[in-house]
Design a protein around this motif. Structure first.
Motif, PDB file in Angstrom:
ATOM      1  N   GLY A 224       0.793  -1.227   0.000  1.00 51.89           N
ATOM      2  CA  GLY A 224       0.000   0.000   0.000  1.00 51.89           C
ATOM      3  C   GLY A 224       0.821   1.270   0.000  1.00 51.89           C
ATOM      4  N   LEU A 225       2.136   1.184  -0.004  1.00 52.14           N
ATOM      5  CA  LEU A 225       2.975   2.379   0.001  1.00 52.14           C
ATOM      6  C   LEU A 225       3.319   2.811  -1.416  1.00 52.14           C
ATOM      7  N   GLU A 226       3.503   4.089  -1.581  1.00 50.74           N
ATOM      8  CA  GLU A 226       4.044   4.634  -2.820  1.00 50.74           C
ATOM      9  C   GLU A 226       5.556   4.761  -2.654  1.00 50.74           C
ATOM     10  N   VAL A 227       6.251   5.053  -3.732  1.00 45.81           N
ATOM     11  CA  VAL A 227       7.709   5.145  -3.705  1.00 45.81           C
ATOM     12  C   VAL A 227       8.167   6.253  -2.751  1.00 45.81           C
ATOM     13  N   SER A 228       7.504   7.397  -2.786  1.00 47.29           N
ATOM     14  CA  SER A 228       7.910   8.509  -1.910  1.00 47.29           C
ATOM     15  C   SER A 228       7.700   8.153  -0.441  1.00 47.29           C
ATOM     16  N   GLU A 229       6.610   7.442  -0.152  1.00 51.40           N
ATOM     17  CA  GLU A 229       6.360   7.026   1.231  1.00 51.40           C
ATOM     18  C   GLU A 229       7.400   6.015   1.698  1.00 51.40           C
ATOM     19  N   ALA A 230       7.837   5.144   0.798  1.00 56.70           N
ATOM     20  CA  ALA A 230       8.853   4.151   1.155  1.00 56.70           C
ATOM     21  C   ALA A 230      10.186   4.825   1.458  1.00 56.70           C
ATOM     22  N   LYS A 231      10.527   5.851   0.682  1.00 58.16           N
ATOM     23  CA  LYS A 231      11.765   6.588   0.956  1.00 58.16           C
ATOM     24  C   LYS A 231      11.678   7.295   2.303  1.00 58.16           C
ATOM     25  N   ARG A 232      10.517   7.865   2.602  1.00 58.92           N
ATOM     26  CA  ARG A 232      10.323   8.534   3.894  1.00 58.92           C
ATOM     27  C   ARG A 232      10.427   7.527   5.034  1.00 58.92           C
ATOM     28  N   LEU A 233       9.850   6.331   4.832  1.00 60.85           N
ATOM     29  CA  LEU A 233       9.932   5.268   5.831  1.00 60.85           C
ATOM     30  C   LEU A 233      11.383   4.879   6.100  1.00 60.85           C
ATOM     31  N   ARG A 234      12.177   4.747   5.052  1.00 60.08           N
ATOM     32  CA  ARG A 234      13.590   4.397   5.215  1.00 60.08           C
ATOM     33  C   ARG A 234      14.324   5.479   6.000  1.00 60.08           C
ATOM     34  N   GLY A 235      14.033   6.752   5.699  1.00 60.35           N
ATOM     35  CA  GLY A 235      14.666   7.842   6.440  1.00 60.35           C
ATOM     36  C   GLY A 235      14.287   7.836   7.912  1.00 60.35           C
ATOM     37  N   LEU A 236      13.008   7.580   8.191  1.00 56.36           N
ATOM     38  CA  LEU A 236      12.561   7.529   9.584  1.00 56.36           C
ATOM     39  C   LEU A 236      13.173   6.348  10.331  1.00 56.36           C
ATOM     40  N   GLU A 237      13.319   5.222   9.659  1.00 59.59           N
ATOM     41  CA  GLU A 237      13.937   4.063  10.304  1.00 59.59           C
ATOM     42  C   GLU A 237      15.398   4.328  10.639  1.00 59.59           C
ATOM     43  N   SER A 238      16.114   4.984   9.735  1.00 54.28           N
ATOM     44  CA  SER A 238      17.525   5.275  10.027  1.00 54.28           C
ATOM     45  C   SER A 238      17.641   6.303  11.152  1.00 54.28           C
ATOM     46  N   GLU A 239      16.758   7.293  11.169  1.00 57.39           N
ATOM     47  CA  GLU A 239      16.776   8.282  12.252  1.00 57.39           C
ATOM     48  C   GLU A 239      16.456   7.619  13.581  1.00 57.39           C
ATOM     49  N   ASN A 240      15.492   6.706  13.575  1.00 61.32           N
ATOM     50  CA  ASN A 240      15.120   5.990  14.792  1.00 61.32           C
ATOM     51  C   ASN A 240      16.290   5.164  15.317  1.00 61.32           C
ATOM     52  N   ALA A 241      17.018   4.517  14.414  1.00 52.60           N
ATOM     53  CA  ALA A 241      18.180   3.713  14.833  1.00 52.60           C
ATOM     54  C   ALA A 241      19.247   4.597  15.474  1.00 52.60           C
ATOM     55  N   LYS A 242      19.488   5.784  14.891  1.00 54.61           N
ATOM     56  CA  LYS A 242      20.475   6.703  15.468  1.00 54.61           C
ATOM     57  C   LYS A 242      20.045   7.173  16.846  1.00 54.61           C
ATOM     58  N   LEU A 243      18.747   7.484  16.990  1.00 56.33           N
ATOM     59  CA  LEU A 243      18.255   7.948  18.291  1.00 56.33           C
ATOM     60  C   LEU A 243      18.331   6.841  19.346  1.00 56.33           C
ATOM     61  N   LYS A 244      18.056   5.620  18.951  1.00 59.25           N
ATOM     62  CA  LYS A 244      18.166   4.512  19.898  1.00 59.25           C
ATOM     63  C   LYS A 244      19.606   4.337  20.363  1.00 59.25           C
ATOM     64  N   LYS A 245      20.542   4.491  19.445  1.00 55.12           N
ATOM     65  CA  LYS A 245      21.953   4.363  19.809  1.00 55.12           C
ATOM     66  C   LYS A 245      22.368   5.483  20.760  1.00 55.12           C
ATOM     67  N   LEU A 246      21.917   6.717  20.478  1.00 53.93           N
ATOM     68  CA  LEU A 246      22.226   7.838  21.369  1.00 53.93           C
ATOM     69  C   LEU A 246      21.638   7.615  22.758  1.00 53.93           C
ATOM     70  N   LEU A 247      20.407   7.118  22.811  1.00 52.56           N
ATOM     71  CA  LEU A 247      19.776   6.860  24.100  1.00 52.56           C
ATOM     72  C   LEU A 247      20.526   5.779  24.868  1.00 52.56           C
ATOM     73  N   ALA A 248      20.932   4.722  24.189  1.00 51.67           N
ATOM     74  CA  ALA A 248      21.675   3.654  24.858  1.00 51.67           C
ATOM     75  C   ALA A 248      22.998   4.178  25.407  1.00 51.67           C
ATOM     76  N   ASP A 249      23.695   5.007  24.630  1.00 53.57           N
ATOM     77  CA  ASP A 249      24.959   5.590  25.107  1.00 53.57           C
ATOM     78  C   ASP A 249      24.731   6.484  26.322  1.00 53.57           C
ATOM     79  N   ALA A 250      23.672   7.288  26.272  1.00 45.43           N
ATOM     80  CA  ALA A 250      23.375   8.185  27.392  1.00 45.43           C
ATOM     81  C   ALA A 250      23.026   7.388  28.649  1.00 45.43           C
ATOM     82  N   MET A 251      22.260   6.310  28.484  1.00 47.18           N
ATOM     83  CA  MET A 251      21.893   5.496  29.637  1.00 47.18           C
ATOM     84  C   MET A 251      23.119   4.791  30.219  1.00 47.18           C
TER      85      MET A 251
END
Length: 143
Positions: free
Chosen positions: A47-74
């Motif tokens: 059900g996704l379009e190409v632009s939505e899939a690219k946005r999803l990939r960007g959000l997933e990479s941002e989420n991974a970076k934030l999780k790593k930052l949170l783990a380091d801070a903890m």
């Protein structure tokens, strides 16, 4: 994680071809994928379009970076708490301060069975599984 052989655009094109009426088995054979991969793609990109899939990939990479930052801070936070606890205990012992113990002393309990203590003096406050008991400080001493 292993990089996919297919881009999001290619995956979405395969899914759209299946929605258009082509058989899944034929599509899988044509593109060299298993049906399990097709259904995994459908679950992720259905059900996704190409632009939505690219946005999803960007959000997933941002989420991974934030999780790593949170783990380091903890981890840093836990290390600092441990360090402060050790420093506080060392300072308290160096000063001979008894208020840090809050009137409680730890001693090895004799006759510990099944993680229970049979206190003959009634001074047991706590009986952990390690076989130690925490008893009140002697009557005449002040914390």
């Amino acid at each position: 994680m292993r990089k996919s052989r297919f881009s999001e655009e290619q995956i979405i094109a395969v899914l759209q071809a299946a929605e258009a009426g082509q058989k899944v088995a034929d599509l899988c054979r044509k593109h060299g994928i298993s049906e399990a991969s097709f259904y995994n793609w459908k679950a992720k990109y259905g059900g996704l379009e190409v632009s939505e899939a690219k946005r999803l990939r960007g959000l997933e990479s941002e989420n991974a970076k934030l999780k790593k930052l949170l783990a380091d801070a903890m981890l840093d936070n836990a290390a600092l708490k441990d360090l402060l606890q050790k420093n506080g205990d060392a300072r308290c012992q160096a000063r001979g301060c008894r208020s840090c113990t809050f009137g409680v002393r730890v001693e090895r309990a004799a006759g510990v069975q099944d993680h229970r203590l049979c206190a003959d003096d009634g001074a047991v406050l706590f009986a952990p599984a390690s076989g130690y008991r925490v008893a009140r400080a002697a009557e005449g001493s002040r914390p």
